[in-house]
Design an enzyme around this catalytic site. Structure first.
Site, PDB file in Angstrom:
ATOM      1  N   PRO A  61     -32.909 -50.623  -0.707  1.00 47.66           N
ATOM      2  CA  PRO A  61     -33.389 -51.705   0.091  1.00 47.66           C
ATOM      3  C   PRO A  61     -32.672 -51.792   1.480  1.00 47.66           C
ATOM      4  O   PRO A  61     -31.687 -51.557   1.688  1.00 47.66           O
ATOM      5  CB  PRO A  61     -32.603 -52.904  -0.713  1.00 47.66           C
ATOM      6  N   GLU A  62     -33.629 -52.061   2.659  1.00 53.08           N
ATOM      7  CA  GLU A  62     -32.944 -52.024   3.848  1.00 53.08           C
ATOM      8  C   GLU A  62     -32.977 -53.419   4.210  1.00 53.08           C
ATOM      9  O   GLU A  62     -33.276 -54.491   3.475  1.00 53.08           O
ATOM     10  CB  GLU A  62     -33.889 -51.164   4.815  1.00 53.08           C
TER      11      GLU A  62
END
Ligand code: ZN
Length: 285
Positions: free
Chosen positions: A2-3
């Protein structure tokens, strides 16, 4: 992994269920994730209300009624799931699988309007972690971070100042969390492609004009990604709901050998600091 846009999507999905809720009790099903849970973690959470759920860089930060910060990082496969009486089945903001054996933390909450809410944290690979900081205590995760890429503190003069004289590649400097907080590999590749900047260029060699174009482009790629994630939040409770980030369309990221969307030159993949960079050798100078 996840960014920032994915973490923001998770935050927006969770906030309506957990903000204002009181933590009745917390079950820890193991002593650690990537790191050990903080001492007396479950007892310190018990009885508090979650006054706000914020995001800083890639961290979720829940502010508690005594002013403490409950910080979570999703690592590679961490996911929060919420379950309340209004949902036909648990939410599917869940890249890591819902199976019980990967659920390591279960918080039983009472929301003033929704009633009982169960918040589960699942993390098959356990690279995520949680920590708890009393009000006003130093926070080693957050205290050294640069400005948020979507906040007003990031502007061209700030970035120009931080790039001045830097000999390292622009990509590496943009990934430095002390320069900009929460910008990750995917979105740096995309922003550099969209501004026509070669990721290998020394950071200090960017012109004022390039920096002027880079800042709004960074905001644009992140905002578009959040919007893509956010658009799937309508299905947050539905059986077919999928995390938005499975549906993102990247111009260069992950497209090695495919034609550049602008000039049709094959996209190249190189490795910088051990991580993949995707670029168009014709469009980026
Ligand atoms: Zn091109």
């Amino acid at each position: 992994m996840p960014e920032l846009p994915e973490v923001e999507t998770v935050r927006r999905g969770l906030a309506p269920y957990i903000e204002s809720a009181r933590i009745e009790r917390v079950e820890l099903r193991r002593p650690d994730l990537r790191f050990a849970f903080p001492e007396r973690f479950a007892e310190r959470l018990k009885g508090q209300a979650i006054t706000q759920l914020n995001r800083r860089a890639k961290y979720l930060v829940a502010t508690l009624s005594d002013g403490a910060s409950w910080l979570s990082h999703l690592g590679m496969t961490g996911a929060f799931l919420v379950d309340d009486a209004t949902l036909a089945e648990p939410s599917r903001i869940d890249p890591g699988g819902t199976s019980g054996k990967h659920v390591h933390v279960v918080a039983h909450l009472t929301h003033p309007e929704r009633g009982p809410v169960i918040l589960r944290y699942s993390d098959p690979r356990r690279f995520g972690f949680m920590d708890l900081f009393p009000a006003g205590a130093p926070n080693p995760y957050l205290d050294t971070l640069g400005p948020e890429p979507l906040g007003n503190a990031l502007d061209a003069p700030y970035l120009a100042e931080r790039l001045r004289g830097r000999k390292g590649p622009i990509k590496a400097v943009l990934l430095d969390q002390r320069v900009i907080a929460g910008l990750g590999n995917i979105y740096v590749c995309e922003a550099l492609f969209l501004t026509g900047i070669d990721p290998r260029r020394p950071a200090g060699s960017l012109t004022g004009d390039e920096i002027e174009r880079l800042v709004p482009t960074i905001r644009q790629v992140l905002t578009a990604a959040i919007a893509a994630g956010g658009s799937t939040l309508k299905d947050f409770s539905g059986a077919n709901g999928q995390p938005g980030y499975f549906q993102h369309n990247f111009a260069v990221y992950g497209h090695e050998g495919e034609p550049c969307p602008v000039c049709a030159t094959p996209i190249t993949r190189i490795v910088q600091s051990g991580r993949s960079t995707f670029l168009c050798p014709t469009c980026q100078h």
